[in-house]
Enzyme design. Structure first.
Site, short mmCIF file in Angstrom:
data_model
loop_
_atom_site.label_atom_id
_atom_site.label_comp_id
_atom_site.label_asym_id
_atom_site.label_seq_id
_atom_site.Cartn_x
_atom_site.Cartn_y
_atom_site.Cartn_z
N ASP A 10 -0.03 -3.25 10.63
CA ASP A 10 0.29 -2.47 9.45
C ASP A 10 -0.53 -1.18 9.54
OD1 ASP A 10 1.04 -1.86 6.65
OD2 ASP A 10 -1.07 -2.33 6.27
N ASN A 117 5.59 0.70 6.07
CA ASN A 117 6.47 1.24 5.03
C ASN A 117 6.67 2.75 5.17
OD1 ASN A 117 6.96 -1.15 3.61
ND2 ASN A 117 5.22 -0.88 2.23
#
Length: 220
Positions: A10, A117
């Site tokens: 991430d 994201n």
């Protein structure tokens, strides 16, 4: 850890310090800078989940702007600081151990990737501004599937690209919900617990948790 073919990270909060934009403005914001930074981050995440559930997708940069606008009002921050904060968000600082850890893993011939994201352009700028662009094989953005983590469609992307089993991925995140998302999907998820937090009850418990990425080297 055995049989790992790809180590996937991430980005926000794991490789890069999401509070660093506000911290660089703490002289202007004052003592409330950390509370403001945490509220901005929490609101940003809430907006990604809510938009996914409502099928009202906006990209991560738009969500970042929307969550900042709310945070500025809640904490009574001078609105003229908006552009400065947004520009700093584009070049967030990595945690200090990140460059050396990535170099070591690269030398061990692991396939390294980001799964985030963030938008492709935002992630590219973030990686290049910190001179990390030569260390990653791929940067996967949720914009490829149009829904935010923890949707399984996001975690599917590296599996399809590399044609490997889910269990052959070591996935690292500082976000407990993301660790659970990847773990429930089938990754070997590792929690980067920098702040001695408590893990969520979301039907998954990581086998490993580390306090920073330096500890990752000991697992491989």
């Amino acid at each position: 850890m055995k049989n790992i073919k790809a180590i996937i990270f991430d980005a926000y909060g794991t490789l890069f310090d999401v509070n660093s934009a506000a911290e660089k403005c703490k002289d202007k914001i004052g003592d409330k800078w950390e509370g403001f930074a945490n509220f901005w981050r929490t609101t940003q995440l809430e907006y990604t989940w809510l938009r996914s559930l409502m099928d009202r997708h906006k990209n991560f940069w738009q969500v970042t702007e929307d969550s900042l606008d709310k945070s500025i009002k809640v904490f009574n921050i001078d609105p003229s600081m908006r552009n400065e904060l947004l520009n700093l968000y584009k070049i967030l600082s990595p945690y200090k151990e990140v460059p050396e850890t990535l170099k070591t893993l690269k030398e061990k011939k692991f396939k390294l990737a980001i799964l985030s994201n963030g938008t492709p352009s935002l992630l590219d700028e973030l990686v290049k501004s910190n001179h990390l662009d030569n260390l990653f094989d791929d940067i996967f953005s949720i914009e490829q599937v149009g829904v935010y983590k923890p949707s399984s469609r996001v975690y599917d992307m590296p599996i399809k690209k590399y044609n490997i089993n889910k269990s052959e991925v070591a996935f690292l995140s500082a976000n407990t919900w993301d660790v659970s998302g990847g773990g429930n999907y089938g990754y070997q998820s590792i929690w980067v617990n920098r702040n001695n937090n408590i893990f969520d009850n979301l039907d998954f418990r990581p086998k490993y948790q580390i306090t920073d990425l330096n500890k990752l080297i000991q697992l491989f």
